[in-house]
Design an enzyme around this catalytic site. Structure first.
Site, PDB file in Angstrom:
ATOM      1  N   ARG A  25       1.427   1.871   9.793  1.00 22.07           N
ATOM      2  CA  ARG A  25       1.980   2.588   8.638  1.00 22.07           C
ATOM      3  C   ARG A  25       2.589   3.939   9.043  1.00 22.07           C
ATOM      4  NH1 ARG A  25      -0.244   0.012   4.128  1.00 22.07           N
ATOM      5  NH2 ARG A  25       1.640   0.658   3.054  1.00 22.07           N
TER       6      ARG A  25
ATOM      7  N   CYS B 106      -3.916   1.546   8.269  1.00 17.23           N
ATOM      8  CA  CYS B 106      -4.895   0.859   7.406  1.00 17.23           C
ATOM      9  C   CYS B 106      -5.074  -0.546   7.993  1.00 17.23           C
ATOM     10  CB  CYS B 106      -4.374   0.797   5.977  1.00 17.23           C
ATOM     11  SG  CYS B 106      -2.921  -0.246   5.820  1.00 17.23           S
TER      12      CYS B 106
ATOM     13  N   ASP C  41       3.931  -8.965   0.734  1.00 17.19           N
ATOM     14  CA  ASP C  41       2.769  -8.831  -0.163  1.00 17.19           C
ATOM     15  C   ASP C  41       2.340 -10.160  -0.788  1.00 17.19           C
ATOM     16  OD1 ASP C  41       3.593  -5.521  -1.495  1.00 17.19           O
ATOM     17  OD2 ASP C  41       2.838  -6.209   0.446  1.00 17.19           O
TER      18      ASP C  41
ATOM     19  N   LYS D  10       2.135  -1.789  -9.854  1.00 18.29           N
ATOM     20  CA  LYS D  10       1.479  -0.703  -9.112  1.00 18.29           C
ATOM     21  C   LYS D  10       2.501   0.035  -8.256  1.00 18.29           C
ATOM     22  CE  LYS D  10      -0.763  -1.740  -5.146  1.00 18.29           C
ATOM     23  NZ  LYS D  10      -0.311  -0.998  -3.955  1.00 18.29           N
ATOM     24  N   ASN D  11       3.345  -0.736  -7.556  1.00 22.17           N
ATOM     25  CA  ASN D  11       4.240  -0.122  -6.571  1.00 22.17           C
ATOM     26  C   ASN D  11       5.485   0.501  -7.173  1.00 22.17           C
ATOM     27  OD1 ASN D  11       2.353  -0.811  -4.704  1.00 22.17           O
ATOM     28  ND2 ASN D  11       3.502  -2.532  -3.841  1.00 22.17           N
TER      29      ASN D  11
ATOM     30  N   ARG E  68      -7.746  -2.470  -6.117  1.00 24.99           N
ATOM     31  CA  ARG E  68      -6.663  -1.492  -5.904  1.00 24.99           C
ATOM     32  C   ARG E  68      -5.359  -1.961  -6.553  1.00 24.99           C
ATOM     33  NH1 ARG E  68      -5.236  -0.817  -0.333  1.00 24.99           N
ATOM     34  NH2 ARG E  68      -3.669   0.465  -1.343  1.00 24.99           N
TER      35      ARG E  68
HETATM   36  C1  EPZ Z   1       5.405  -0.384   0.278  1.00 22.90           C
HETATM   37  O1  EPZ Z   1       4.684   0.211   1.354  1.00 22.90           O
HETATM   38  C2  EPZ Z   1       4.354  -1.040  -0.600  1.00 22.90           C
HETATM   39  N1  EPZ Z   1       3.423  -0.029  -1.098  1.00 22.90           N
HETATM   40  C3  EPZ Z   1       3.602  -2.103   0.201  1.00 22.90           C
HETATM   41  O2  EPZ Z   1       2.697  -2.754  -0.706  1.00 22.90           O
HETATM   42  C4  EPZ Z   1       4.605  -3.137   0.705  1.00 22.90           C
HETATM   43  O3  EPZ Z   1       3.933  -4.089   1.495  1.00 22.90           O
HETATM   44  C5  EPZ Z   1       5.681  -2.435   1.552  1.00 22.90           C
HETATM   45  O4  EPZ Z   1       6.315  -1.391   0.754  1.00 22.90           O
HETATM   46  C6  EPZ Z   1       6.759  -3.405   2.029  1.00 22.90           C
HETATM   47  O5  EPZ Z   1       7.344  -4.022   0.930  1.00 22.90           O
HETATM   48  C7  EPZ Z   1       3.797   0.772  -2.127  1.00 22.90           C
HETATM   49  O6  EPZ Z   1       4.901   0.698  -2.633  1.00 22.90           O
HETATM   50  C8  EPZ Z   1       2.758   1.734  -2.636  1.00 22.90           C
HETATM   51  P1  EPZ Z   1       7.487   0.483   4.203  1.00 22.90           P
HETATM   52  P2  EPZ Z   1       5.444   1.234   2.371  1.00 22.90           P
HETATM   53  O7  EPZ Z   1       7.661   1.945   4.364  1.00 22.90           O
HETATM   54  O8  EPZ Z   1       6.372   2.089   1.609  1.00 22.90           O
HETATM   55  C9  EPZ Z   1       7.397   0.767   8.932  1.00 22.90           C
HETATM   56  C10 EPZ Z   1       0.628  -3.608  -1.422  1.00 22.90           C
HETATM   57  O9  EPZ Z   1      -0.064  -4.555  -1.010  1.00 22.90           O
HETATM   58  N2  EPZ Z   1       7.712   2.181   8.704  1.00 22.90           N
HETATM   59  O10 EPZ Z   1       8.618  -0.357   3.724  1.00 22.90           O
HETATM   60  O11 EPZ Z   1       4.407   1.893   3.210  1.00 22.90           O
HETATM   61  C11 EPZ Z   1       5.931   0.475   8.563  1.00 22.90           C
HETATM   62  O12 EPZ Z   1       5.106   0.759   9.699  1.00 22.90           O
HETATM   63  C12 EPZ Z   1       1.272  -2.655  -0.433  1.00 22.90           C
HETATM   64  O13 EPZ Z   1       0.848  -3.362  -2.646  1.00 22.90           O
HETATM   65  C13 EPZ Z   1       8.052   2.978   9.807  1.00 22.90           C
HETATM   66  O14 EPZ Z   1       8.111   2.504  10.941  1.00 22.90           O
HETATM   67  O15 EPZ Z   1       6.249   0.179   3.257  1.00 22.90           O
HETATM   68  C14 EPZ Z   1       5.946  -0.992   8.220  1.00 22.90           C
HETATM   69  O16 EPZ Z   1       5.803  -1.759   9.388  1.00 22.90           O
HETATM   70  C15 EPZ Z   1       0.918  -2.978   1.012  1.00 22.90           C
HETATM   71  N3  EPZ Z   1       8.309   4.298   9.597  1.00 22.90           N
HETATM   72  C16 EPZ Z   1       7.338  -1.201   7.627  1.00 22.90           C
HETATM   73  O17 EPZ Z   1       8.125  -0.051   8.013  1.00 22.90           O
HETATM   74  C17 EPZ Z   1       8.253   4.876   8.347  1.00 22.90           C
HETATM   75  O18 EPZ Z   1       8.506   6.096   8.216  1.00 22.90           O
HETATM   76  C18 EPZ Z   1       7.349  -1.318   6.112  1.00 22.90           C
HETATM   77  O19 EPZ Z   1       6.922  -0.083   5.600  1.00 22.90           O
HETATM   78  C19 EPZ Z   1       7.895   4.050   7.248  1.00 22.90           C
HETATM   79  C20 EPZ Z   1       7.638   2.709   7.451  1.00 22.90           C
END
Ligand code: EPZ
Length: 427
Positions: free
Chosen positions: A121, A116, A305, A22-23, A397
């Site tokens: 996020r 969420c 995850d 998915k990701n 999802r």
């Molecule tokens: C991706 O989310 C995945 N989703 C998530 O999978 C996964 O848990 C996550 O990466 C971490 O591996 C998809 O790929 C669609 P991040 P993403 O940006 O990109 C902070 C699932 O269950 N952050 O690495 O949103 C954020 O708040 C989902 O399949 C900022 O502060 O993850 C979080 O605490 C859940 N500022 C941390 O970084 C930003 O601009 C990780 O977020 C962006 C993120």
């Protein structure tokens, strides 16, 4: 809302094929907008999030058909770069559309995706990266408008290795003028898959999988045919379920190289794991051992995850384990539900203290988010008695028919779809 009904207590056994990631598929579908024409994307799973992304791309003017596990996407009819607010709210991964739409149209309007169940996020790193590439960004009342007559390469450092921010910047930089470097980049396998897809479209990107990615901007990209990598989180979920039910399961169409941290933890817990090419065998004949300490953090460390799923295994282990969650601030919502099944887990701000019990007992529990829901299914499979997992749509999802997946491994699990009553029909 759908429910899953599970008669637990019997070991899983058999062979299961793991579907596409998915990701990886979500950013790749967004990246397809960078080139006009017809893409063929294989190993794309039938998931709610994928369906939502295809609906959004359809509302933007693209034509997409999802037959079996192949998406045929015609992006030549893309007509707008305004992502409607209602669609942004449906799925926060719509944020991936910023980079491609800004690159294709020179402007894009989206809405704050909002938090969420698992956390705030934020998207500040996405916006900082696009600004460094030359985008002018205005935010008001949750609406974000970006403009850039021409994106230009830049040196960008991410203070945190955000997966989504790394992907958005890669997509925007692919056709920017000049070279972009992203230091402090995320290293997940899905980033490498996006690099490979973009390069198949004619981009010139190297370094994905390391913390420094270099993108040499090209003037034009072309559509391509591509196969998405296996879903490491679905594979990990099945591996943990096999161990928690003391079963013996073979997984095919996997990439064990994407699961080294989980395999290490499971072996420490006494689970037997063998790997041969794209096949992983998992078996656990006795009670698993506790694992002293697991810390979730960005790849290649233990993935957030899989945190809720491995907590179920440790809740049945012989001994005391600690899990520290460092990625999302709201990822312990399954703990309360597991306590209703007899688990002995306490938590502080970001740590869970798990004292293994001999068995869990069936109960009615609620899925609050995708991976917490998957964890509760594992708990139900391992528990003695009947478990009902409510709000199963969260699980859909990220898992293509989770009940069918586990039925193939001998589980007694079924889906109950609510029958609309007379009052519902009247509405
Ligand atoms: C991706 O989310 C995945 N989703 C998530 O999978 C996964 O848990 C996550 O990466 C971490 O591996 C998809 O790929 C669609 P991040 P993403 O940006 O990109 C902070 C699932 O269950 N952050 O690495 O949103 C954020 O708040 C989902 O399949 C900022 O502060 O993850 C979080 O605490 C859940 N500022 C941390 O970084 C930003 O601009 C990780 O977020 C962006 C993120």
């Amino acid at each position: 809302m759908d429910k899953l009904v599970i008669e637990g207590g019997s070991p899983l056994s058999g062979t299961i094929r793991i579907h596409g990631a998915k990701n990886a598929a979500l950013p790749i579908l967004a990246a397809s907008l960078l080139a006009e024409g017809v893409h063929s994307l294989h190993n794309v799973p039938k998931l709610l999030d994928i369906e939502t992304m295809l609906n959004i791309l359809g509302r933007l003017g693209c034509r997409a058909v999802h037959e079996g596990e192949t998406v045929t996407m015609d992006t030549s009819t893309l007509s707008t770069s305004h992502v409607p607010e209602d669609l942004m709210r449906q799925m926060r991964s719509s944020i991936f559309l910023m980079g491609p739409l800004l690159s294709r149209f020179g402007e894009v309007t989206i809405y704050q995706p909002g938090g969420c169940a698992i956390g705030e996020r934020k998207i500040d790193l996405h916006l900082q990266g696009l600004k460094l590439l030359g985008a002018e960004i205005e935010e008001s009342n949750g609406r974000i408008s970006c403009r850039a007559a021409r994106l230009t390469g830049s040196d960008i450092h991410l203070d945190y290795p955000s997966v989504g921010a790394t992907e958005n910047i890669m997509m925007a930089a692919a056709t920017a003028e000049g070279t972009t470097t992203i230091s402090g980049a995320a290293r997940e396998p899905e980033i490498q898959d996006l690099q490979n897809f973009l390069n198949a479209m004619g981009a010139q990107i190297i370094g994905a999988g390391t913390d420094t990615i270099t993108i040499r901007g090209v003037t034009k990209l072309h559509p391509c045919t591509y196969e998405v990598i296996p879903d490491r989180i679905v594979a990990g979920t099945v591996m943990i379920a096999a161990a928690a039910t003391r079963g013996s399961v073979t997984l095919t169409h996997t990439n064990a190289g994407h699961l080294t941290s989980l395999i290490h933890v499971l072996r420490r817990a006494g689970v037997q794991i063998t790997v041969c090419n794209d096949i992983i065998n998992v078996s656990c004949m006795g009670r698993p051992r506790a694992v002293e300490r697991i810390v979730t953090s960005p790849y290649p460390s233990f993935p957030t995850d899989l945190q809720s799923q491995v907590m179920v295994l440790l809740s049945l282990a012989d001994g005391f384990s600690v899990i520290k969650e460092t990625v999302f601030e709201g990822r312990f919502k399954h703990v309360e539900e597991m306590a209703r099944m007899g688990a002995d887990i306490s938590t502080d701000l970001n740590r869970a203290f798990i004292r293994g019990v001999q068995r869990l007992y069936g109960a009615t529990v609620e899925a609050t988010d995708l991976r917490a829901g998957a964890a509760l299914v594992i708990a139900g499979l391992a528990a003695h008695g009947t478990t009902v997992v409510e709000q199963a749509h969260h699980i859909d999802r990220g898992y293509d028919g989770i009940e069918l997946l586990f039925q193939k491994l001998g589980a007694r699990i079924s889906r109950k779809v609510p029958v609309p009553g007379p009052f519902d029909l009247a509405n």
